[in-house]
Design a protein around this motif. Structure first.
Motif, PDB file in Angstrom:
ATOM      1  N   VAL A 103       0.829  -1.202   0.000  1.00  0.00           N
ATOM      2  CA  VAL A 103       0.000   0.000   0.000  1.00  0.00           C
ATOM      3  C   VAL A 103       0.864   1.253   0.000  1.00  0.00           C
ATOM      4  O   VAL A 103       0.568   2.241  -0.671  1.00  0.00           O
ATOM      5  CB  VAL A 103      -0.941   0.008   1.226  1.00  0.00           C
ATOM      6  CG1 VAL A 103      -1.678   1.336   1.345  1.00  0.00           C
ATOM      7  CG2 VAL A 103      -1.935  -1.140   1.128  1.00  0.00           C
ATOM      8  N   ARG A 121       4.235  -0.684   4.096  1.00  0.00           N
ATOM      9  CA  ARG A 121       2.910  -0.918   4.677  1.00  0.00           C
ATOM     10  C   ARG A 121       2.055  -1.715   3.703  1.00  0.00           C
ATOM     11  O   ARG A 121       1.962  -1.373   2.526  1.00  0.00           O
ATOM     12  CB  ARG A 121       2.223   0.405   5.023  1.00  0.00           C
ATOM     13  CG  ARG A 121       0.886   0.218   5.752  1.00  0.00           C
ATOM     14  CD  ARG A 121       0.399   1.536   6.339  1.00  0.00           C
ATOM     15  NE  ARG A 121       0.034   2.500   5.313  1.00  0.00           N
ATOM     16  CZ  ARG A 121      -1.194   2.564   4.750  1.00  0.00           C
ATOM     17  NH1 ARG A 121      -2.136   1.715   5.108  1.00  0.00           N
ATOM     18  NH2 ARG A 121      -1.447   3.493   3.840  1.00  0.00           N
ATOM     19  N   GLY A 123      -1.815  -3.685   3.023  1.00  0.00           N
ATOM     20  CA  GLY A 123      -3.220  -3.448   3.334  1.00  0.00           C
ATOM     21  C   GLY A 123      -3.947  -4.655   3.884  1.00  0.00           C
ATOM     22  O   GLY A 123      -3.392  -5.746   4.026  1.00  0.00           O
ATOM     23  N   GLU A 124      -5.217  -4.460   4.157  1.00  0.00           N
ATOM     24  CA  GLU A 124      -6.035  -5.524   4.762  1.00  0.00           C
ATOM     25  C   GLU A 124      -6.351  -6.645   3.780  1.00  0.00           C
ATOM     26  O   GLU A 124      -6.792  -7.721   4.190  1.00  0.00           O
ATOM     27  CB  GLU A 124      -7.337  -4.930   5.296  1.00  0.00           C
ATOM     28  CG  GLU A 124      -8.202  -4.271   4.252  1.00  0.00           C
ATOM     29  CD  GLU A 124      -9.457  -3.653   4.844  1.00  0.00           C
ATOM     30  OE1 GLU A 124     -10.369  -3.346   4.075  1.00  0.00           O
ATOM     31  OE2 GLU A 124      -9.516  -3.501   6.087  1.00  0.00           O
ATOM     32  N   SER A 126      -4.017  -7.954   1.770  1.00  0.00           N
ATOM     33  CA  SER A 126      -2.749  -8.589   1.430  1.00  0.00           C
ATOM     34  C   SER A 126      -2.740 -10.055   1.843  1.00  0.00           C
ATOM     35  O   SER A 126      -3.626 -10.532   2.561  1.00  0.00           O
ATOM     36  CB  SER A 126      -1.592  -7.855   2.107  1.00  0.00           C
ATOM     37  OG  SER A 126      -1.552  -6.500   1.716  1.00  0.00           O
ATOM     38  N   ARG A 131      -0.791  -9.169   5.816  1.00  0.00           N
ATOM     39  CA  ARG A 131      -2.060  -8.456   5.908  1.00  0.00           C
ATOM     40  C   ARG A 131      -2.066  -7.442   7.056  1.00  0.00           C
ATOM     41  O   ARG A 131      -1.779  -7.755   8.199  1.00  0.00           O
ATOM     42  CB  ARG A 131      -3.209  -9.457   6.088  1.00  0.00           C
ATOM     43  CG  ARG A 131      -4.601  -8.826   6.146  1.00  0.00           C
ATOM     44  CD  ARG A 131      -5.669  -9.898   6.180  1.00  0.00           C
ATOM     45  NE  ARG A 131      -5.630 -10.694   4.960  1.00  0.00           N
ATOM     46  CZ  ARG A 131      -5.739 -12.020   4.933  1.00  0.00           C
ATOM     47  NH1 ARG A 131      -5.864 -12.690   6.066  1.00  0.00           N
ATOM     48  NH2 ARG A 131      -5.697 -12.670   3.779  1.00  0.00           N
ATOM     49  N   ASN A 132      -2.363  -6.188   6.706  1.00  0.00           N
ATOM     50  CA  ASN A 132      -2.491  -5.097   7.684  1.00  0.00           C
ATOM     51  C   ASN A 132      -1.224  -4.918   8.510  1.00  0.00           C
ATOM     52  O   ASN A 132      -1.282  -4.525   9.666  1.00  0.00           O
ATOM     53  CB  ASN A 132      -3.689  -5.350   8.603  1.00  0.00           C
ATOM     54  CG  ASN A 132      -4.493  -4.080   8.819  1.00  0.00           C
ATOM     55  OD1 ASN A 132      -4.496  -3.183   7.977  1.00  0.00           O
ATOM     56  ND2 ASN A 132      -5.168  -3.991   9.934  1.00  0.00           N
ATOM     57  N   SER A 171      -2.450  -0.991  12.529  1.00  0.00           N
ATOM     58  CA  SER A 171      -1.550  -1.913  11.845  1.00  0.00           C
ATOM     59  C   SER A 171      -0.786  -2.773  12.843  1.00  0.00           C
ATOM     60  O   SER A 171      -0.713  -2.464  14.031  1.00  0.00           O
ATOM     61  CB  SER A 171      -0.564  -1.152  10.958  1.00  0.00           C
ATOM     62  OG  SER A 171       0.276  -0.344  11.753  1.00  0.00           O
TER      63      SER A 171
END
Length: 237
Positions: A103, A121, A123-124, A126, A131-132, A171
């Motif tokens: 991201v 970073r 994202g949700e 991923s 992930r996150n 995160s």
């Protein structure tokens, strides 16, 4: 499943101390990457690497030691110089073009011309273990005597990372162990690329995750191949 507790400790260290730490830590990372690139090319050997995929000149393999999972991809890039490839792989602004899960990527601090601290970073949406998550990593870029290019990447200790960049509330601070690139120059201005990713999931990883990361590596290879082939050569500039 409970989320890991946020890091409650942070260390504020001088830039000189940070530079000396990263130099020390990255030396073993560079040697680990060079060892992975040298061992038994394209096939099973006695070095504990298990080949997951071997197709069209691309090998993806895996090695496990305790809870540590190491994934390695190796492939030949024809008519692409090492400098062309590294220009693409190290272009942090273009990283999302070859890793769709990413991201945001930004430099936090440049310690030297070849030594940087970076925030990654994801994202949700991923892949698992990304992930996150955000990673605060060092990146060291070196050229060996034979012209081989090495890019060593690994997370900073959590206390140092927290001092440099406080964790965002939404995160999870991830841990990327000794990882990176080795790019070897071949004849006809081609190169052999080795990409190593080491993760510590602190437990058993289901087979479906291995398959997903395998697919992710294939996608990254194809995206990087296209970007590198489109990158102008020194002759064109």
């Amino acid at each position: 499943m409970n989320s890991p507790a946020p890091c409650s400790r942070s260390w504020s260290i001088s830039e000189d101390s940070l530079r000396r730490y990263v130099h020390f830590a990255s030396e073993s990372c560079i040697q680990e990457l060079l060892s992975a690139s040298d061992s038994n090319r394209f096939g099973n050997g006695d070095d504990e690497w298990k080949v997951l995929t071997l197709d069209d000149g691309v090998e993806i393999s895996k090695r496990r030691s305790g809870s540590l999972h190491t994934f390695r991809s190796r492939w030949l890039l024809k008519s692409v110089s090492p400098q062309q490839f590294i220009t693409v792989a190290n272009a942090i602004d273009a990283a999302k073009q070859w890793d769709s899960d990413l991201v945001e990527a930004k430099y936090i601090k440049d310690l030297e011309d070849n030594l940087s601290i970076i925030r990654l970073r994801f994202g949700e949406h991923s892949k698992p273990l990304f992930r996150n998550r955000e990673f605060i990593v060092y990146e060291r870029r070196e050229t060996m005597e034979d012209g081989t290019l090495v890019v060593a990447v690994a997370s900073l200790p959590k206390e140092i990372a927290a001092g440099l960049h406080p964790k965002q509330n939404n995160s999870i601070r991830g841990l990327l162990l000794q990882s990176g690139w080795v790019v070897e120059k071949l004849e006809d201005d081609s190169c052999m690329v080795t990409y190593v990713v080491q993760l510590d999931p602190a437990g058993w990883v289901p087979k479906c995750f291995v398959n997903r990361l395998n697919t992710k590596l294939v996608m990254i290879i194809e995206n990087l191949r296209k970007l590198a082939q489109a990158c102008p050569t020194n002759k064109d500039t």
